[in-house]
Motif scaffolding. Structure first.
Motif, short mmCIF file in Angstrom:
data_model
loop_
_atom_site.label_atom_id
_atom_site.label_comp_id
_atom_site.label_asym_id
_atom_site.label_seq_id
_atom_site.Cartn_x
_atom_site.Cartn_y
_atom_site.Cartn_z
N SER A 134 -15.35 29.57 31.55
CA SER A 134 -15.78 29.15 30.22
C SER A 134 -14.80 28.14 29.65
CB SER A 134 -15.88 30.36 29.30
OG SER A 134 -16.21 29.97 27.98
N PHE A 135 -15.33 27.11 28.98
CA PHE A 135 -14.48 26.09 28.35
C PHE A 135 -15.29 25.39 27.26
CE2 PHE A 135 -16.68 24.39 31.95
CZ PHE A 135 -17.14 23.14 31.55
N THR A 136 -14.58 24.67 26.40
CA THR A 136 -15.20 24.02 25.25
C THR A 136 -14.94 22.52 25.27
OG1 THR A 136 -14.99 26.00 23.88
CG2 THR A 136 -15.26 23.91 22.72
N ILE A 137 -15.98 21.74 25.00
CA ILE A 137 -15.85 20.30 24.79
C ILE A 137 -15.83 20.07 23.28
CG2 ILE A 137 -16.85 18.03 25.16
CD1 ILE A 137 -15.89 19.27 27.72
N SER A 138 -14.76 19.48 22.78
CA SER A 138 -14.56 19.36 21.34
C SER A 138 -15.51 18.35 20.70
CB SER A 138 -13.12 18.92 21.07
OG SER A 138 -12.86 17.67 21.67
N GLU A 139 -15.64 18.45 19.38
CA GLU A 139 -16.39 17.46 18.62
C GLU A 139 -15.61 16.15 18.62
OE1 GLU A 139 -17.09 19.12 14.80
OE2 GLU A 139 -18.66 20.48 15.50
N SER A 140 -16.30 15.07 18.34
CA SER A 140 -15.68 13.75 18.44
C SER A 140 -14.82 13.41 17.23
CB SER A 140 -16.77 12.68 18.61
OG SER A 140 -17.68 12.72 17.53
N LYS A 141 -13.84 12.55 17.49
CA LYS A 141 -12.92 12.11 16.44
C LYS A 141 -12.36 10.75 16.85
CE LYS A 141 -8.82 13.67 13.87
NZ LYS A 141 -7.80 14.74 13.77
N LEU A 142 -12.29 9.81 15.90
CA LEU A 142 -11.79 8.48 16.22
C LEU A 142 -11.30 7.79 14.96
CD1 LEU A 142 -11.46 6.17 18.35
CD2 LEU A 142 -13.76 5.41 17.67
N SER A 143 -10.10 7.24 15.01
CA SER A 143 -9.56 6.45 13.91
C SER A 143 -8.51 5.49 14.44
CB SER A 143 -8.96 7.36 12.82
OG SER A 143 -7.89 8.13 13.34
N PHE A 144 -8.17 4.48 13.63
CA PHE A 144 -7.22 3.45 14.01
C PHE A 144 -6.14 3.30 12.93
CE2 PHE A 144 -10.35 2.31 17.09
CZ PHE A 144 -9.72 1.53 18.04
N PRO A 145 -4.96 2.83 13.32
CA PRO A 145 -3.92 2.53 12.33
C PRO A 145 -4.27 1.26 11.54
CG PRO A 145 -3.20 1.82 14.48
CD PRO A 145 -4.50 2.56 14.70
N ASN A 146 -3.52 1.01 10.49
CA ASN A 146 -3.73 -0.18 9.68
C ASN A 146 -2.88 -1.36 10.15
OD1 ASN A 146 -5.53 1.09 7.98
ND2 ASN A 146 -3.94 1.79 6.57
N ALA A 147 -1.87 -1.10 10.98
CA ALA A 147 -0.95 -2.17 11.38
C ALA A 147 -0.29 -1.81 12.70
CB ALA A 147 0.11 -2.38 10.29
N PHE A 148 0.26 -2.83 13.35
CA PHE A 148 1.06 -2.60 14.55
C PHE A 148 2.04 -3.77 14.69
CE2 PHE A 148 -2.03 -5.48 16.13
CZ PHE A 148 -1.66 -5.97 17.38
N SER A 149 3.03 -3.57 15.55
CA SER A 149 4.13 -4.54 15.65
C SER A 149 4.34 -4.96 17.11
CB SER A 149 5.42 -3.94 15.08
OG SER A 149 5.73 -2.71 15.73
N PRO A 150 3.61 -5.97 17.58
CA PRO A 150 3.72 -6.41 18.98
C PRO A 150 4.94 -7.29 19.24
CG PRO A 150 2.11 -7.76 17.84
CD PRO A 150 2.56 -6.73 16.85
N ASN A 151 6.13 -6.66 19.16
CA ASN A 151 7.37 -7.42 19.32
C ASN A 151 8.14 -7.04 20.57
OD1 ASN A 151 8.33 -4.90 18.60
ND2 ASN A 151 8.89 -5.50 16.52
N GLY A 152 7.54 -6.18 21.43
CA GLY A 152 8.18 -5.84 22.70
C GLY A 152 9.29 -4.84 22.61
N ASP A 153 9.44 -4.14 21.47
CA ASP A 153 10.52 -3.16 21.36
C ASP A 153 10.13 -1.79 21.91
OD1 ASP A 153 8.77 -2.25 19.46
OD2 ASP A 153 10.21 -2.24 17.81
N GLY A 154 8.89 -1.67 22.40
CA GLY A 154 8.46 -0.42 23.00
C GLY A 154 7.88 0.57 22.01
N TYR A 155 7.80 0.20 20.73
CA TYR A 155 7.28 1.09 19.71
C TYR A 155 6.13 0.40 18.98
CZ TYR A 155 11.77 3.31 20.59
OH TYR A 155 12.86 3.88 21.18
#
Length: 244
Positions: A134-155
């Motif tokens: 027996s196992f459960t497939i969860s209900e769906s969930k999806l969201s995105f951040p408002n910003a990101f920093s593509p500067n190569g610092d790994g974060y």
């Protein structure tokens, strides 16, 4: 000594039978993409997972070489509609990809026949409780951040869904600039945008994200929002940009 040998000779046939008595050990193993695009696997029984989820059900038969061909019967159903069998197969190993939410159960029945075609043994035996996976497939969930920093610092270098997304079975995301030109698109939810257009990192500023997706529970997602690119952002600790 003579008594011991007599007792031993009495039990030897039963010991020999125990060594080759046919048996099965049904298990279910899941395989799914992890958040980094790799593959994760494990015992599915008793777990809650996200769709799409591939599960391989295996009978694991043993000691059946001296018998005729066993008859396998796998049945898989959603507990919300137990009378409707989702899948029924007659092989020892069955693979199925679950794309709907809910709690699912899988049960195996095996009938072993002797050389004359009569029933030799059954699993589960009469009066024995059947093993249920027996196992459960969860209900769906999806969201995105408002910003990101593509500067190569790994974060926070990539624009991608928040890590708590689950049970998304269809996905497409596009990024546009303020003039409506498409800069990037992707359909693999484990992917994302690295902030580049034609090989160069875009300038800091506001961009537009449009996402269309579908959940395993039938939910449709339409996300339209602004995304801020902040290449100069670096707090030195690896904390992400404000995601709310």
């Amino acid at each position: 000594m003579r008594v011991f040998l007599t007792v031993l000779s009495f039990f030897l046939p039963f010991l020999a039978m125990a060594q080759w008595y046919p048996s099965v050990d049904p298990v279910g193993t899941y395989y799914k993409a992890d958040k980094d695009g790799g593959e994760e696997s494990g015992d599915v029984n008793g777990t809650t997972q996200s769709a799409p989820l591939k599960v391989v059900f295996q009978a694991n038969p043993s000691n059946i070489e001296e018998l005729g061909t066993p008859r396998y019967e796998w049945k898989i159903w959603n507990t919300s509609t137990p009378s409707d069998i989702l899948l029924q197969r007659n092989e020892p190993d069955v693979e199925y990809t679950f794309v709907e939410s809910g709690t699912f159960m899988a049960q195996l029945k095996v009938t072993f026949y002797d050389t004359d075609g009569g029933i030799y043994s059954e699993f589960p035996e009469e009066g024995e409780d059947a093993k249920i996976i027996s196992f459960t497939i969860s209900e769906s969930k999806l969201s995105f951040p408002n910003a990101f920093s593509p500067n190569g610092d790994g974060y926070n270098d990539m624009l991608r869904p928040k890590d708590d997304y689950q049970s998304i079975v269809d996905f497409e995301a596009c990024v546009f600039n303020r003039w409506g030109n498409k800069l990037y698109s992707w359909t693999d939810i484990t992917g994302g945008w690295d902030g580049k257009y034609r090989g160069k990192t875009v300038k800091d500023g506001v961009y537009y994200l449009v996402v269309k997706a579908k959940g395993a529970d039938g939910r449709d997602f339409t996300i339209r929002k602004t995304i801020t690119v902040l290449t100069g952002y670096n707090n030195g600790e690896g904390a992400s940009v404000d995601n709310e």
